[in-house]
Design a protein around this motif. Sequence first.
Motif, mmCIF file in Angstrom:
data_model
loop_
_atom_site.group_PDB
_atom_site.id
_atom_site.type_symbol
_atom_site.label_atom_id
_atom_site.label_comp_id
_atom_site.label_asym_id
_atom_site.label_seq_id
_atom_site.Cartn_x
_atom_site.Cartn_y
_atom_site.Cartn_z
ATOM 1 N N SER A 11 32.039 23.090 14.069
ATOM 2 C CA SER A 11 33.415 23.444 14.419
ATOM 3 C C SER A 11 33.907 24.635 13.596
ATOM 4 O O SER A 11 34.521 25.568 14.126
ATOM 5 C CB SER A 11 34.325 22.236 14.186
ATOM 6 O OG SER A 11 35.660 22.568 14.411
ATOM 7 N N ARG A 12 33.618 24.635 12.314
ATOM 8 C CA ARG A 12 34.048 25.744 11.462
ATOM 9 C C ARG A 12 33.281 27.029 11.781
ATOM 10 O O ARG A 12 33.855 28.115 11.769
ATOM 11 C CB ARG A 12 33.889 25.382 9.993
ATOM 12 C CG ARG A 12 34.891 24.337 9.557
ATOM 13 C CD ARG A 12 34.755 24.016 8.101
ATOM 14 N NE ARG A 12 35.630 22.924 7.746
ATOM 15 C CZ ARG A 12 36.058 22.698 6.522
ATOM 16 N NH1 ARG A 12 35.680 23.486 5.529
ATOM 17 N NH2 ARG A 12 36.842 21.675 6.273
ATOM 18 N N ALA B 207 26.879 20.862 18.764
ATOM 19 C CA ALA B 207 27.156 19.575 18.121
ATOM 20 C C ALA B 207 26.503 18.493 18.967
ATOM 21 O O ALA B 207 26.674 18.461 20.187
ATOM 22 C CB ALA B 207 28.666 19.343 18.019
ATOM 23 N N GLU C 270 32.119 27.852 14.650
ATOM 24 C CA GLU C 270 32.616 28.361 15.934
ATOM 25 C C GLU C 270 33.815 29.283 15.741
ATOM 26 O O GLU C 270 34.067 30.157 16.565
ATOM 27 C CB GLU C 270 32.995 27.200 16.855
ATOM 28 C CG GLU C 270 31.804 26.485 17.425
ATOM 29 C CD GLU C 270 32.173 25.237 18.215
ATOM 30 O OE1 GLU C 270 31.362 24.837 19.057
ATOM 31 O OE2 GLU C 270 33.252 24.651 17.988
ATOM 32 N N ARG C 271 34.527 29.102 14.655
ATOM 33 C CA ARG C 271 35.695 29.939 14.363
ATOM 34 C C ARG C 271 35.336 31.141 13.498
ATOM 35 O O ARG C 271 36.209 31.899 13.098
ATOM 36 C CB ARG C 271 36.773 29.088 13.681
ATOM 37 C CG ARG C 271 37.276 27.954 14.553
ATOM 38 C CD ARG C 271 38.456 27.224 13.946
ATOM 39 N NE ARG C 271 38.217 26.632 12.646
ATOM 40 C CZ ARG C 271 37.886 25.357 12.420
ATOM 41 N NH1 ARG C 271 37.724 24.533 13.440
ATOM 42 N NH2 ARG C 271 37.710 24.910 11.208
ATOM 43 N N HIS D 22 29.190 17.889 12.809
ATOM 44 C CA HIS D 22 30.170 18.359 13.787
ATOM 45 C C HIS D 22 31.214 19.250 13.123
ATOM 46 O O HIS D 22 31.656 20.239 13.714
ATOM 47 C CB HIS D 22 30.836 17.178 14.470
ATOM 48 C CG HIS D 22 29.934 16.474 15.423
ATOM 49 N ND1 HIS D 22 30.383 15.915 16.589
ATOM 50 C CD2 HIS D 22 28.597 16.225 15.407
ATOM 51 C CE1 HIS D 22 29.377 15.359 17.246
ATOM 52 N NE2 HIS D 22 28.288 15.535 16.531
ATOM 53 N N GLU D 23 31.598 18.912 11.900
ATOM 54 C CA GLU D 23 32.588 19.730 11.180
ATOM 55 C C GLU D 23 32.035 21.118 10.875
ATOM 56 O O GLU D 23 32.740 22.126 11.035
ATOM 57 C CB GLU D 23 33.002 19.038 9.877
ATOM 58 C CG GLU D 23 34.047 19.798 9.089
ATOM 59 C CD GLU D 23 35.393 19.949 9.797
ATOM 60 O OE1 GLU D 23 36.146 20.877 9.425
ATOM 61 O OE2 GLU D 23 35.703 19.158 10.713
#
Length: 95
Positions: free
Chosen positions: A43-44, A58, A46-47, A39-40
């Motif tokens: 998340s990264r 995720a 996605e940026r 998930h991390e």
Amino acid sequence: MADLFTVPGSSLDTDESVPARLLILGLGNPMMADDGIGHEVVSRLERSELPKGVRLLAVDGDVLGLVDFWRGEPAVWLVDAVGCGRPAGLSLIHI
């Protein structure tokens, strides 16, 4: 960063106008208090600015349902932490 997303033989590593698809699945289950690395990573990413054709997802819960997420996808990367007796880092498994 684009080299990380190269899919050999696809338009992600060429100048073709129609991009290949790459699905990146970040695995984890917050309810099970796992490491959360999948998930991390999602998340990264996605940026970040990703190449055309890269899709992120995720996934929580039962990994037996993963095939439902990647059915029909030409390329899938799974991101998770596993114990394999090797130093930490990137491991590529071809199926």
